[in-house]
Scaffold this active site. Sequence first.
Site, PDB file in Angstrom:
ATOM      1  N   ASP A  18       0.839  -1.214   0.000  1.00  0.00           N
ATOM      2  CA  ASP A  18       0.000   0.000   0.000  1.00  0.00           C
ATOM      3  C   ASP A  18       0.868   1.257   0.000  1.00  0.00           C
ATOM      4  OD1 ASP A  18      -2.358   1.390  -0.049  1.00  0.00           O
ATOM      5  OD2 ASP A  18      -2.867   1.050   2.052  1.00  0.00           O
ATOM      6  N   HIS A  35       2.472   3.270  -9.001  1.00  0.00           N
ATOM      7  CA  HIS A  35       2.272   1.837  -9.253  1.00  0.00           C
ATOM      8  C   HIS A  35       3.457   1.260 -10.029  1.00  0.00           C
ATOM      9  CE1 HIS A  35      -1.627   2.175  -7.551  1.00  0.00           C
ATOM     10  NE2 HIS A  35      -2.184   2.830  -8.554  1.00  0.00           N
ATOM     11  N   ASN A  66     -11.040  -2.691  -5.580  1.00  0.00           N
ATOM     12  CA  ASN A  66     -10.236  -1.726  -6.342  1.00  0.00           C
ATOM     13  C   ASN A  66     -10.843  -1.363  -7.697  1.00  0.00           C
ATOM     14  OD1 ASN A  66      -7.048  -2.917  -5.016  1.00  0.00           O
ATOM     15  ND2 ASN A  66      -8.171  -1.075  -4.445  1.00  0.00           N
ATOM     16  N   ARG A 186       1.890  -4.770   6.316  1.00  0.00           N
ATOM     17  CA  ARG A 186       1.189  -3.761   5.525  1.00  0.00           C
ATOM     18  C   ARG A 186       2.026  -2.497   5.537  1.00  0.00           C
ATOM     19  NH1 ARG A 186      -5.113  -2.399   4.547  1.00  0.00           N
ATOM     20  NH2 ARG A 186      -4.772  -0.693   3.080  1.00  0.00           N
ATOM     21  N   SER A 194      -8.430  -4.590   4.995  1.00  0.00           N
ATOM     22  CA  SER A 194      -9.003  -4.315   3.679  1.00  0.00           C
ATOM     23  C   SER A 194      -9.410  -5.599   2.940  1.00  0.00           C
ATOM     24  CB  SER A 194      -8.026  -3.488   2.821  1.00  0.00           C
ATOM     25  OG  SER A 194      -7.699  -2.282   3.482  1.00  0.00           O
TER      26      SER A 194
END
Length: 247
Positions: A18, A35, A66, A186, A194
């Site tokens: 993330d 990304h 998403n 995470r 999530s």
Amino acid sequence: MSPPPPAQPPLHVAIIMDGNGRWAKARGLPRLEGHRRGVETVRTVVDAARELGIRYLTLYAFSAENWKRPGEEVSGLMGLLDFFLKRELNNLIKEKVRLHTIGRTEALPPNVQRELERVKEATKHFTEWNLVLALNYGAQTEAADAARAYAVAVQAGRENSDEATWEKFSRYFYTADLPDPDLLIRTSGEMRLSNFLMLQLAYAEMVFTPTLWPDFGRADLVAAVGEFGRRERRFGATTEQIKTGPR
Ligand code: IPE
Ligand code: IPE
Ligand code: MG
């Protein structure tokens, strides 16, 4: 010099990658650039995990939720996935890493599905190293899919619902052939699941780091694994029992 790997690495590490969007925003760049950098981190982390002796690495790459993102970002992510699979095919074969997927991959664009099949097929005979990509994955959908498949098996007489146990029911999950994660990481400071592997993480140790995914590196993985090594996993027993063995 990098610190030595821990004596007893976790068998399975799962990561919620993330913070790509925030990484890009902080630099005045489009989210997709974050990304793109995130994909480079994936390569680094796959290497580092093998070096550390982590046999299963699961990466949350695209959640069932998403799809809510702007169309341009979703198609950008799918393009990156296609690029990653094409680029990594030879590396994964060379490194003897088997690719698995969890999630409803049948809803991904056909070209991505084709690449996934190609890489999975080419690496299916490897057993030691495993890379699991969670794609269009949602734990709640997984539970619903498992319930449906289980009900079909009951109707067909292959299962007896009076004898339902977690061991039997979990055979219908996407993760049937994978051990449960020992460590969940995470990045980006968020402290939530999530909708990721909620039942399989029942006894996972969790490490949350403020580092954004594009900035995550080998040293961060080593640090998380080190933290894992300092935790006492009791699985419901007592400290004394852990130290002396069950009586
Ligand atoms: C993680 O980064 C990548 C995916 C969810 C695909 P994000 O895109 O969620 O980054 P932030 O949370 O907006 O910073
Ligand atoms: C979780 O990250 C999904 C992936 C990393 C693929 P999100 O960024 O989508 O999660 P939320 O929306 O902040 O909970
Ligand atoms: Mg996010």
